[in-house]
Scaffold this motif. Structure first.
Motif, PDB file in Angstrom:
ATOM      1  N   THR A  53      -6.252   7.029  -8.789  1.00  0.00           N
ATOM      2  CA  THR A  53      -7.253   7.931  -8.036  1.00  0.00           C
ATOM      3  C   THR A  53      -7.242   8.056  -6.596  1.00  0.00           C
ATOM      4  OG1 THR A  53      -9.054   7.270  -9.604  1.00  0.00           O
ATOM      5  CG2 THR A  53      -9.686   8.387  -7.744  1.00  0.00           C
ATOM      6  N   ILE A  54      -6.996   7.030  -5.639  1.00  0.00           N
ATOM      7  CA  ILE A  54      -6.600   7.175  -4.347  1.00  0.00           C
ATOM      8  C   ILE A  54      -5.310   7.905  -4.075  1.00  0.00           C
ATOM      9  CG2 ILE A  54      -6.430   5.929  -2.193  1.00  0.00           C
ATOM     10  CD1 ILE A  54      -8.360   3.846  -3.343  1.00  0.00           C
ATOM     11  N   ARG A  55      -4.475   7.540  -4.649  1.00  0.00           N
ATOM     12  CA  ARG A  55      -3.133   8.129  -4.427  1.00  0.00           C
ATOM     13  C   ARG A  55      -2.858   9.396  -4.721  1.00  0.00           C
ATOM     14  NH1 ARG A  55       0.357   9.760  -2.334  1.00  0.00           N
ATOM     15  NH2 ARG A  55       2.415   9.209  -2.095  1.00  0.00           N
ATOM     16  N   LEU A  56      -3.577   9.955  -5.828  1.00  0.00           N
ATOM     17  CA  LEU A  56      -3.695  11.459  -6.035  1.00  0.00           C
ATOM     18  C   LEU A  56      -4.280  12.148  -5.030  1.00  0.00           C
ATOM     19  CD1 LEU A  56      -4.065  11.011  -9.742  1.00  0.00           C
ATOM     20  CD2 LEU A  56      -1.928  12.080  -8.632  1.00  0.00           C
ATOM     21  N   LYS A  57      -5.752  11.632  -4.434  1.00  0.00           N
ATOM     22  CA  LYS A  57      -6.400  12.549  -3.624  1.00  0.00           C
ATOM     23  C   LYS A  57      -5.820  12.484  -2.134  1.00  0.00           C
ATOM     24  CE  LYS A  57      -9.776  13.801  -4.224  1.00  0.00           C
ATOM     25  NZ  LYS A  57     -10.300  15.314  -4.502  1.00  0.00           N
ATOM     26  N   VAL A  58      -5.127  11.527  -1.899  1.00  0.00           N
ATOM     27  CA  VAL A  58      -4.551  11.459  -0.650  1.00  0.00           C
ATOM     28  C   VAL A  58      -3.328  12.475  -0.559  1.00  0.00           C
ATOM     29  CG1 VAL A  58      -2.869  10.031   1.174  1.00  0.00           C
ATOM     30  CG2 VAL A  58      -5.090   8.968  -0.149  1.00  0.00           C
ATOM     31  N   GLU A  59      -2.563  12.608  -1.645  1.00  0.00           N
ATOM     32  CA  GLU A  59      -1.460  13.523  -2.004  1.00  0.00           C
ATOM     33  C   GLU A  59      -2.082  15.015  -1.816  1.00  0.00           C
ATOM     34  OE1 GLU A  59       2.792  14.006  -1.579  1.00  0.00           O
ATOM     35  OE2 GLU A  59       1.473  12.186  -1.703  1.00  0.00           O
ATOM     36  N   GLU A  60      -2.987  15.298  -2.513  1.00  0.00           N
ATOM     37  CA  GLU A  60      -3.630  16.514  -2.721  1.00  0.00           C
ATOM     38  C   GLU A  60      -4.247  16.847  -1.225  1.00  0.00           C
ATOM     39  OE1 GLU A  60      -7.908  18.157  -3.821  1.00  0.00           O
ATOM     40  OE2 GLU A  60      -7.114  16.801  -5.335  1.00  0.00           O
ATOM     41  N   TRP A  61      -4.824  16.179  -0.476  1.00  0.00           N
ATOM     42  CA  TRP A  61      -5.307  16.434   0.765  1.00  0.00           C
ATOM     43  C   TRP A  61      -4.010  16.837   1.642  1.00  0.00           C
ATOM     44  CZ3 TRP A  61      -9.000  11.606   1.754  1.00  0.00           C
ATOM     45  CH2 TRP A  61     -10.206  11.935   1.117  1.00  0.00           C
ATOM     46  N   TYR A  62      -2.956  16.065   1.420  1.00  0.00           N
ATOM     47  CA  TYR A  62      -1.809  16.125   2.375  1.00  0.00           C
ATOM     48  C   TYR A  62      -1.138  17.602   2.180  1.00  0.00           C
ATOM     49  CZ  TYR A  62       2.387  15.037   4.908  1.00  0.00           C
ATOM     50  OH  TYR A  62       3.709  15.129   5.691  1.00  0.00           O
ATOM     51  N   ALA A 101       4.069   3.962  -3.224  1.00  0.00           N
ATOM     52  CA  ALA A 101       4.417   4.821  -1.934  1.00  0.00           C
ATOM     53  C   ALA A 101       4.968   6.021  -2.482  1.00  0.00           C
ATOM     54  CB  ALA A 101       5.304   4.091  -1.199  1.00  0.00           C
ATOM     55  N   LEU A 102       5.953   6.258  -3.321  1.00  0.00           N
ATOM     56  CA  LEU A 102       6.537   7.499  -3.791  1.00  0.00           C
ATOM     57  C   LEU A 102       5.593   8.334  -4.833  1.00  0.00           C
ATOM     58  CD1 LEU A 102      10.280   6.286  -4.427  1.00  0.00           C
ATOM     59  CD2 LEU A 102       9.595   7.992  -2.565  1.00  0.00           C
ATOM     60  N   TYR A 103       4.861   7.711  -5.468  1.00  0.00           N
ATOM     61  CA  TYR A 103       4.133   8.375  -6.588  1.00  0.00           C
ATOM     62  C   TYR A 103       5.040   9.455  -7.459  1.00  0.00           C
ATOM     63  CZ  TYR A 103      -0.039   8.262  -9.382  1.00  0.00           C
ATOM     64  OH  TYR A 103      -0.950   8.240 -10.432  1.00  0.00           O
ATOM     65  N   ASP A 104       6.064   9.179  -7.781  1.00  0.00           N
ATOM     66  CA  ASP A 104       7.108  10.057  -8.559  1.00  0.00           C
ATOM     67  C   ASP A 104       6.978   9.979  -9.571  1.00  0.00           C
ATOM     68  OD1 ASP A 104       8.342   7.621  -8.100  1.00  0.00           O
ATOM     69  OD2 ASP A 104      10.256   8.379  -7.502  1.00  0.00           O
ATOM     70  N   GLU A 105       7.800  10.712 -10.651  1.00  0.00           N
ATOM     71  CA  GLU A 105       7.722  10.510 -12.188  1.00  0.00           C
ATOM     72  C   GLU A 105       9.233   9.855 -12.405  1.00  0.00           C
ATOM     73  OE1 GLU A 105       5.786  11.302 -14.598  1.00  0.00           O
ATOM     74  OE2 GLU A 105       4.032  11.924 -13.045  1.00  0.00           O
ATOM     75  N   PHE A 106       8.950   8.813 -13.182  1.00  0.00           N
ATOM     76  CA  PHE A 106      10.264   8.125 -13.833  1.00  0.00           C
ATOM     77  C   PHE A 106       9.966   7.359 -15.011  1.00  0.00           C
ATOM     78  CE2 PHE A 106       8.525   4.850 -11.059  1.00  0.00           C
ATOM     79  CZ  PHE A 106       8.728   3.859 -11.469  1.00  0.00           C
ATOM     80  N   VAL A 107      10.833   6.971 -15.898  1.00  0.00           N
ATOM     81  CA  VAL A 107      10.742   6.266 -17.071  1.00  0.00           C
ATOM     82  C   VAL A 107      10.677   4.685 -16.551  1.00  0.00           C
ATOM     83  CG1 VAL A 107      11.296   5.683 -19.271  1.00  0.00           C
ATOM     84  CG2 VAL A 107      11.282   7.970 -18.711  1.00  0.00           C
ATOM     85  N   PRO A 108       9.541   4.051 -16.625  1.00  0.00           N
ATOM     86  CA  PRO A 108       9.822   2.565 -16.035  1.00  0.00           C
ATOM     87  C   PRO A 108      10.581   1.680 -16.951  1.00  0.00           C
ATOM     88  CG  PRO A 108       7.390   3.218 -15.839  1.00  0.00           C
ATOM     89  CD  PRO A 108       8.150   4.168 -16.652  1.00  0.00           C
ATOM     90  N   SER A 109      11.312   0.756 -16.528  1.00  0.00           N
ATOM     91  CA  SER A 109      12.623   0.187 -17.407  1.00  0.00           C
ATOM     92  C   SER A 109      12.146  -1.250 -17.662  1.00  0.00           C
ATOM     93  CB  SER A 109      13.802   0.283 -16.707  1.00  0.00           C
ATOM     94  OG  SER A 109      14.855  -0.656 -17.330  1.00  0.00           O
ATOM     95  N   GLY A 110      12.186  -1.705 -19.097  1.00  0.00           N
ATOM     96  CA  GLY A 110      12.112  -2.823 -19.562  1.00  0.00           C
ATOM     97  C   GLY A 110      10.662  -3.433 -19.578  1.00  0.00           C
ATOM     98  N   LYS A 111      10.568  -4.857 -19.668  1.00  0.00           N
ATOM     99  CA  LYS A 111       9.390  -5.380 -19.600  1.00  0.00           C
ATOM    100  C   LYS A 111       8.423  -5.435 -18.274  1.00  0.00           C
ATOM    101  CE  LYS A 111       7.307  -9.853 -20.825  1.00  0.00           C
ATOM    102  NZ  LYS A 111       7.414 -11.213 -21.358  1.00  0.00           N
ATOM    103  N   THR A 112       9.230  -5.339 -17.237  1.00  0.00           N
ATOM    104  CA  THR A 112       8.652  -5.468 -15.956  1.00  0.00           C
ATOM    105  C   THR A 112       8.517  -4.027 -15.360  1.00  0.00           C
ATOM    106  OG1 THR A 112      10.663  -5.793 -14.847  1.00  0.00           O
ATOM    107  CG2 THR A 112       9.574  -7.830 -15.516  1.00  0.00           C
ATOM    108  N   GLY A 113       8.831  -2.913 -16.145  1.00  0.00           N
ATOM    109  CA  GLY A 113       8.648  -1.570 -15.642  1.00  0.00           C
ATOM    110  C   GLY A 113       9.431  -1.273 -14.270  1.00  0.00           C
ATOM    111  N   MET A 114      10.503  -1.822 -14.143  1.00  0.00           N
ATOM    112  CA  MET A 114      11.310  -1.516 -13.022  1.00  0.00           C
ATOM    113  C   MET A 114      11.794  -0.174 -12.872  1.00  0.00           C
ATOM    114  SD  MET A 114      12.313  -3.840 -10.673  1.00  0.00           S
ATOM    115  CE  MET A 114      12.820  -5.434 -11.499  1.00  0.00           C
ATOM    116  N   ARG A 115      12.090   0.180 -11.406  1.00  0.00           N
ATOM    117  CA  ARG A 115      12.654   1.572 -11.361  1.00  0.00           C
ATOM    118  C   ARG A 115      13.983   1.261 -10.700  1.00  0.00           C
ATOM    119  NH1 ARG A 115       9.106   4.597  -8.160  1.00  0.00           N
ATOM    120  NH2 ARG A 115      10.922   5.851  -7.425  1.00  0.00           N
ATOM    121  N   GLU A 116      14.797   2.416 -10.487  1.00  0.00           N
ATOM    122  CA  GLU A 116      15.923   2.071  -9.551  1.00  0.00           C
ATOM    123  C   GLU A 116      15.641   1.821  -8.520  1.00  0.00           C
ATOM    124  OE1 GLU A 116      19.326   2.609 -10.583  1.00  0.00           O
ATOM    125  OE2 GLU A 116      18.608   2.525 -12.764  1.00  0.00           O
ATOM    126  N   TYR A 117      16.528   1.044  -8.015  1.00  0.00           N
ATOM    127  CA  TYR A 117      16.345   0.353  -6.316  1.00  0.00           C
ATOM    128  C   TYR A 117      17.388  -0.119  -5.758  1.00  0.00           C
ATOM    129  CZ  TYR A 117      17.528  -4.280  -8.563  1.00  0.00           C
ATOM    130  OH  TYR A 117      18.018  -5.240  -9.400  1.00  0.00           O
TER     131      TYR A 117
END
Length: 336
Positions: free
Chosen positions: A121-130, A231-247
């Motif tokens: 909720t907070i992340r979406l609103k901050v991005e909307e304001w920006y 921080a990024l709040y981007d769209e990606f498919v989280p990987s594996g049990k821990t939901g990792m992103r590319e890093y």
């Protein structure tokens, strides 16, 4: 934040040693923290130097340092925005809730359901304001930094985000309260980068270069992947049990690459004074560092006994001691 390698408790000692070597008066100096992390050391020097240059490859670090380092003037009505964000009706289908909370069916439990929804909720609103230009860069990064730190306080992890806990711990059961990431005021015009340190070093110059690279094989991008996602709040498919992103995978975490990368950094550094924080359990030995730095000028070493980061004592790492030795390697460069 409870952060691997944080220099919060060592910052006074580091500052004293730098002032001893350089000068008690640093007001005309440019200070660079090129592996900044949460920016603790840069924050300490910010009111005392002409300029701070901060850098880190991680997106959460970029957000924190844009707030704590770049933001130097008061932001009007910033607390009103914090208060408004803290009481918004909760979003039900945001990215964090859908992928990192148990109630969504993700089978991951990094946050309670309510806290995951509130982060969204907070992340979406901050991005909307920006995007609507209701807020500028200074307020944007202040609000994002406030969210990152507030979310971290209620994360259901054992210090880092490499895994979540099976059951919600007490702190994770608390409701997320958005608290201000208040920054220090200063007169300087500071700057923050998000680049590979070995590339950035070729483009910048200054007086004092502070280095606090990763010292073992743990990759920060993996350990704090979820903070990067917020921080990024981007769209990606989280990987594996821990939901990792590319890093990002740092050369400073790799035995076969660290020595070459470190020497290139020292060689290309256009700074008179270089200070390296490391410890006695790092991939590079004390002699490795000494041999490399001594090629480029006058070398010295200071050592301090230090309490081990608590995650090291709880992740079956089988360390024999609760204490480590923090090294501050010092170089006064001959040519720069």
């Amino acid at each position: 934040m409870n952060y691997i390698g944080s220099k919060l408790k060592l910052s006074s000692w580091i500052k004293e040693e730098i002032e001893r070597v350089v000068s008690p008066d640093l007001s005309n100096k440019i200070f660079c923290d090129i592996f900044a992390g949460t920016g603790i050391v840069g924050r300490i020097f910010k009111p005392h130097v002409k300029k701070v240059i901060s850098n880190d490859l991680e997106d959460y670090s970029f957000v924190l340092n844009k707030n704590y380092i770049v933001n130097s003037k008061s932001i009007e009505d910033k607390e009103i925005y914090i208060e408004e964000l803290d009481v918004l009706p909760l979003c039900e289908n945001g990215f964090i809730y859908q992928n990192y909370c148990m109630g969504s069916g993700s089978e991951r439990q990094y946050f309670s359901d309510e806290n995951g929804k509130k982060i969204d909720t907070i992340r979406l609103k901050v991005e909307e304001w920006y995007k609507k230009k209701k807020i500028g860069n200074d307020l944007y990064y202040f609000l994002l930094a406030s969210l990152l730190e507030s979310a971290d306080k209620v994360a259901n992890t054992a210090s880092v985000y490499g895994a979540y806990l099976k059951h919600l711990k007490k702190s994770a059961q608390k409701k997320l309260v958005l608290e201000s990431a208040n920054f220090g005021l200063s007169q300087g015009l500071h700057e923050v980068h998000k680049e590979d340190s070995n590339e950035l070093i070729k483009k910048i110059k200054g007086d004092i270069l502070y280095l606090d690279p990763p010292y073992n094989q743990r990759q920060y991008g993996a350990n704090y992947h979820l903070l990067n996602t917020i921080a990024l709040y981007d769209e990606f498919v989280p990987s594996g049990k821990t939901g990792m992103r590319e890093y990002n995978r740092s050369a400073y975490c790799k035995k076969q690459k660290v020595h070459k990368s470190f020497e290139e950094l020292i060689k290309n550094a256009n700074f008179r004074y270089i200070f390296l924080s490391y410890n006695n359990e790092g991939i590079m030995s004390e002699d490795d560092v000494k041999n490399i730095m001594s090629k480029y000028g006058k070398y010295d070493l200071k050592t301090k006994e230090y309490q081990r980061f608590k995650a090291d004592k709880s992740e079956n790492r089988n360390h024999k001691a609760d204490l480590t030795y923090e090294y501050l390697h010092i170089l006064q460069k001959d040519k720069f």
